[in-house]
Design an enzyme around this catalytic site. Structure first.
Site, mmCIF file in Angstrom:
data_model
loop_
_atom_site.group_PDB
_atom_site.id
_atom_site.type_symbol
_atom_site.label_atom_id
_atom_site.label_comp_id
_atom_site.label_asym_id
_atom_site.label_seq_id
_atom_site.Cartn_x
_atom_site.Cartn_y
_atom_site.Cartn_z
ATOM 1 N N GLY A 14 8.503 3.339 -29.119
ATOM 2 C CA GLY A 14 9.388 2.373 -28.462
ATOM 3 C C GLY A 14 9.458 1.058 -29.224
ATOM 4 O O GLY A 14 9.239 -0.011 -28.675
ATOM 5 N N SER A 16 12.262 -0.005 -30.955
ATOM 6 C CA SER A 16 13.650 -0.411 -31.239
ATOM 7 C C SER A 16 13.964 -1.799 -30.688
ATOM 8 O O SER A 16 14.879 -2.478 -31.154
ATOM 9 C CB SER A 16 14.612 0.600 -30.616
ATOM 10 O OG SER A 16 14.304 0.793 -29.245
ATOM 11 N N ASP A 65 11.998 11.186 -27.915
ATOM 12 C CA ASP A 65 11.747 10.850 -26.514
ATOM 13 C C ASP A 65 10.268 11.144 -26.255
ATOM 14 O O ASP A 65 9.848 12.304 -26.332
ATOM 15 C CB ASP A 65 12.652 11.737 -25.640
ATOM 16 C CG ASP A 65 12.370 11.590 -24.155
ATOM 17 O OD1 ASP A 65 11.494 10.782 -23.781
ATOM 18 O OD2 ASP A 65 13.037 12.291 -23.368
ATOM 19 N N VAL A 66 9.501 10.113 -25.942
ATOM 20 C CA VAL A 66 8.051 10.338 -25.807
ATOM 21 C C VAL A 66 7.690 11.227 -24.614
ATOM 22 O O VAL A 66 6.558 11.689 -24.512
ATOM 23 C CB VAL A 66 7.247 9.007 -25.729
ATOM 24 C CG1 VAL A 66 7.327 8.226 -27.024
ATOM 25 C CG2 VAL A 66 7.652 8.167 -24.524
ATOM 26 N N ASN A 92 3.472 2.073 -27.137
ATOM 27 C CA ASN A 92 4.128 0.888 -26.588
ATOM 28 C C ASN A 92 5.324 1.234 -25.709
ATOM 29 O O ASN A 92 5.689 0.449 -24.829
ATOM 30 C CB ASN A 92 4.566 -0.002 -27.771
ATOM 31 C CG ASN A 92 5.493 -1.111 -27.344
ATOM 32 O OD1 ASN A 92 5.063 -2.121 -26.802
ATOM 33 N ND2 ASN A 92 6.793 -0.932 -27.570
ATOM 34 N N TYR A 157 5.333 1.705 -11.682
ATOM 35 C CA TYR A 157 4.896 1.012 -12.917
ATOM 36 C C TYR A 157 3.396 0.722 -12.877
ATOM 37 O O TYR A 157 2.665 1.004 -13.831
ATOM 38 C CB TYR A 157 5.705 -0.283 -13.067
ATOM 39 C CG TYR A 157 5.416 -1.052 -14.343
ATOM 40 C CD1 TYR A 157 5.992 -0.666 -15.552
ATOM 41 C CD2 TYR A 157 4.570 -2.159 -14.338
ATOM 42 C CE1 TYR A 157 5.730 -1.373 -16.720
ATOM 43 C CE2 TYR A 157 4.310 -2.865 -15.502
ATOM 44 C CZ TYR A 157 4.889 -2.473 -16.697
ATOM 45 O OH TYR A 157 4.622 -3.175 -17.856
ATOM 46 N N ALA A 159 1.032 2.101 -11.073
ATOM 47 C CA ALA A 159 0.219 3.329 -11.120
ATOM 48 C C ALA A 159 0.198 3.895 -12.548
ATOM 49 O O ALA A 159 -0.837 4.369 -13.022
ATOM 50 C CB ALA A 159 0.774 4.362 -10.143
ATOM 51 N N LYS A 161 0.402 2.233 -15.309
ATOM 52 C CA LYS A 161 -0.431 1.382 -16.177
ATOM 53 C C LYS A 161 -1.909 1.527 -15.833
ATOM 54 O O LYS A 161 -2.767 1.464 -16.714
ATOM 55 C CB LYS A 161 0.028 -0.080 -16.082
ATOM 56 C CG LYS A 161 1.433 -0.311 -16.649
ATOM 57 C CD LYS A 161 1.497 -0.001 -18.129
ATOM 58 C CE LYS A 161 2.883 -0.155 -18.711
ATOM 59 N NZ LYS A 161 2.964 0.124 -20.140
ATOM 60 N N ILE A 190 5.885 -11.662 -21.154
ATOM 61 C CA ILE A 190 6.765 -11.895 -22.313
ATOM 62 C C ILE A 190 8.175 -11.475 -21.906
ATOM 63 O O ILE A 190 8.372 -10.331 -21.461
ATOM 64 C CB ILE A 190 6.283 -11.067 -23.528
ATOM 65 C CG1 ILE A 190 4.909 -11.583 -23.991
ATOM 66 C CG2 ILE A 190 7.284 -11.126 -24.675
ATOM 67 C CD1 ILE A 190 4.178 -10.644 -24.920
HETATM 68 P P1 NAP Z 1 11.480 -3.303 -23.564
HETATM 69 O O1 NAP Z 1 11.967 -4.518 -24.261
HETATM 70 O O2 NAP Z 1 12.236 -2.814 -22.388
HETATM 71 O O3 NAP Z 1 11.336 -2.122 -24.652
HETATM 72 C C1 NAP Z 1 10.948 -0.842 -24.246
HETATM 73 C C2 NAP Z 1 10.886 0.084 -25.448
HETATM 74 O O4 NAP Z 1 10.471 1.379 -24.966
HETATM 75 C C3 NAP Z 1 12.249 0.265 -26.129
HETATM 76 O O5 NAP Z 1 12.083 0.204 -27.518
HETATM 77 C C4 NAP Z 1 12.668 1.676 -25.701
HETATM 78 O O6 NAP Z 1 13.396 2.359 -26.708
HETATM 79 C C5 NAP Z 1 11.325 2.355 -25.542
HETATM 80 N N1 NAP Z 1 11.427 3.566 -24.705
HETATM 81 C C6 NAP Z 1 11.780 3.656 -23.399
HETATM 82 N N2 NAP Z 1 11.797 4.943 -23.022
HETATM 83 C C7 NAP Z 1 11.462 5.681 -24.110
HETATM 84 C C8 NAP Z 1 11.307 7.067 -24.357
HETATM 85 N N3 NAP Z 1 11.494 7.980 -23.394
HETATM 86 N N4 NAP Z 1 10.950 7.463 -25.601
HETATM 87 C C9 NAP Z 1 10.739 6.560 -26.593
HETATM 88 N N5 NAP Z 1 10.885 5.234 -26.413
HETATM 89 C C10 NAP Z 1 11.238 4.799 -25.185
HETATM 90 O O7 NAP Z 1 9.968 -3.505 -23.044
HETATM 91 P P2 NAP Z 1 8.797 -4.481 -23.581
HETATM 92 O O8 NAP Z 1 8.714 -5.646 -22.682
HETATM 93 O O9 NAP Z 1 8.934 -4.681 -25.040
HETATM 94 O O10 NAP Z 1 7.523 -3.585 -23.250
HETATM 95 C C11 NAP Z 1 6.788 -2.883 -24.250
HETATM 96 C C12 NAP Z 1 5.490 -2.394 -23.617
HETATM 97 O O11 NAP Z 1 4.689 -3.518 -23.188
HETATM 98 C C13 NAP Z 1 5.716 -1.553 -22.349
HETATM 99 O O12 NAP Z 1 4.777 -0.497 -22.318
HETATM 100 C C14 NAP Z 1 5.459 -2.528 -21.223
HETATM 101 O O13 NAP Z 1 5.059 -1.904 -20.040
HETATM 102 C C15 NAP Z 1 4.335 -3.368 -21.826
HETATM 103 N N6 NAP Z 1 4.201 -4.707 -21.206
HETATM 104 C C16 NAP Z 1 5.191 -5.633 -21.304
HETATM 105 C C17 NAP Z 1 5.007 -6.886 -20.708
HETATM 106 C C18 NAP Z 1 6.068 -7.951 -20.786
HETATM 107 O O14 NAP Z 1 5.850 -9.041 -20.182
HETATM 108 N N7 NAP Z 1 7.177 -7.732 -21.469
HETATM 109 C C19 NAP Z 1 3.820 -7.185 -20.025
HETATM 110 C C20 NAP Z 1 2.845 -6.203 -19.943
HETATM 111 C C21 NAP Z 1 3.024 -4.950 -20.557
HETATM 112 P P3 NAP Z 1 14.976 2.760 -26.581
HETATM 113 O O15 NAP Z 1 15.702 1.557 -26.063
HETATM 114 O O16 NAP Z 1 15.329 3.122 -27.990
HETATM 115 O O17 NAP Z 1 15.053 3.939 -25.658
#
Ligand code: NAP
Length: 246
Positions: A14, A16, A65-66, A92, A157, A159, A161, A190
């Site tokens: 993930g 992108s 697709d993971v 991620n 979400y 559960a 995590k 973030i």
């Molecule tokens: P994001 O901007 O929504 O990005 C999510 C990424 O996951 C995208 O690149 C998406 O790729 C990919 N993804 C979704 N479904 C997928 C699938 N089936 N197969 C492969 N890739 C997939 O989210 P983010 O905020 O960067 O979050 C990244 C990680 O950090 C997540 O695990 C999130 O739970 C964790 N996190 C984030 C925060 C925060 O505050 N942002 C806080 C705690 C934890 P495509 O668009 O190409 O499908």
């Protein structure tokens, strides 16, 4: 002391958009060989691939697709065929899809569990094969503080995590004998596509913090690069909370 991740093969699921894309850029800057993975966001992933390749940095772009075991297996074989090893796997890829429990259909629960938890399981299962052969490797799983504390309207979400945290601890015990470290990281808030819709949370984060919003991002990048390096040894099965709690 120099943190060195140059030439390490780093697979980031993930990547992108959002945190994953920032991680890919940060590792590429440190001269790692980055594997960018995307599923839906082809254009963004290709743009990132071009950006990193332009700086003469070796990297790969793989659609997978993971949640799909054959996609994950294909991604694994493509990486191993090209690089012959995998040093770091960062799980991620993640989604959220919020609702209160009484309004959450099974599909909404399942979708988030599938990407966040099952996706992490599938990638760990596949990529640990080569790490076991190498007798080395690092797996870093993106968890969340919400997986420790819960959050209203996010039962799927939180559960998922919490599951990732438990998976991390078990896998650390299973893979420790092969010199593979498995740790989880819980980033602070973030702003990304994942939570951009949540104006309320963004406001709270801005008010609570004396730091600019998304200042957590640099700390997260630095920390993940550090725990991916050879300076970070002998620590596994741990959960690192990276919020500032100001
Ligand atoms: P994001 O901007 O929504 O990005 C999510 C990424 O996951 C995208 O690149 C998406 O790729 C990919 N993804 C979704 N479904 C997928 C699938 N089936 N197969 C492969 N890739 C997939 O989210 P983010 O905020 O960067 O979050 C990244 C990680 O950090 C997540 O695990 C999130 O739970 C964790 N996190 C984030 C925060 C925060 O505050 N942002 C806080 C705690 C934890 P495509 O668009 O190409 O499908």
């Amino acid at each position: 002391m120099i943190v060195d991740v140059s030439n390490k093969v780093v697979v980031i699921t993930g990547s992108s958009r959002g945190i994953g894309s920032e991680l890919a850029k940060a590792f590429a800057k440190e001269k790692s060989k980055v594997v960018i993975n995307y599923f839906n966001s082809k254009d963004k992933a290709q743009k990132l691939f071009r950006e990193i390749s332009k700086c003469n940095q070796d990297c790969m772009l793989i659609k997978a697709d993971v949640t799909n075991p054959s996609d994950v297996s294909k991604m694994y074989h493509e990486v191993v065929n090209k690089y012959g090893c995998v040093d770091v796997l960062i799980n991620n890829a993640g989604v959220c899809d919020d609702n209160l429990i009484q309004m959450m259909p099974l599909e909404q629960w399942q979708k988030v569990i599938d990407v966040n938890l099952t996706g992490t399981f599938l990638c760990c299962r596949e990529f640990s094969k080569i790490m076991i052969k190498q007798k080395s490797g690092k797996i870093i799983n993106m968890a969340s503080l919400k997986g420790q504390e819960g959050a209203v309207g996010q039962i799927n979400y939180t559960a998922s995590k919490a599951g990732i945290i438990s998976l991390t601890k078990t896998l650390a015990k299973e893979l420790g004998q092969y010199n593979i470290a498995v740790n989880a990281v819980c980033p602070g808030f973030i702003v990304t596509d994942l939570n951009r819709h949540d104006k309320y949370k963004i406001e709270i984060a801005e008010n609570k913090s004396i730091l600019p919003i998304n200042s957590n991002l640099n700390e997260l990048m630095n920390f993940i690069i550090y725990i991916s390096s050879n300076l970070f040894i002998g620590i596994s099965g741990r959960v690192f909370n990276l919020d500032s709690r100001l």
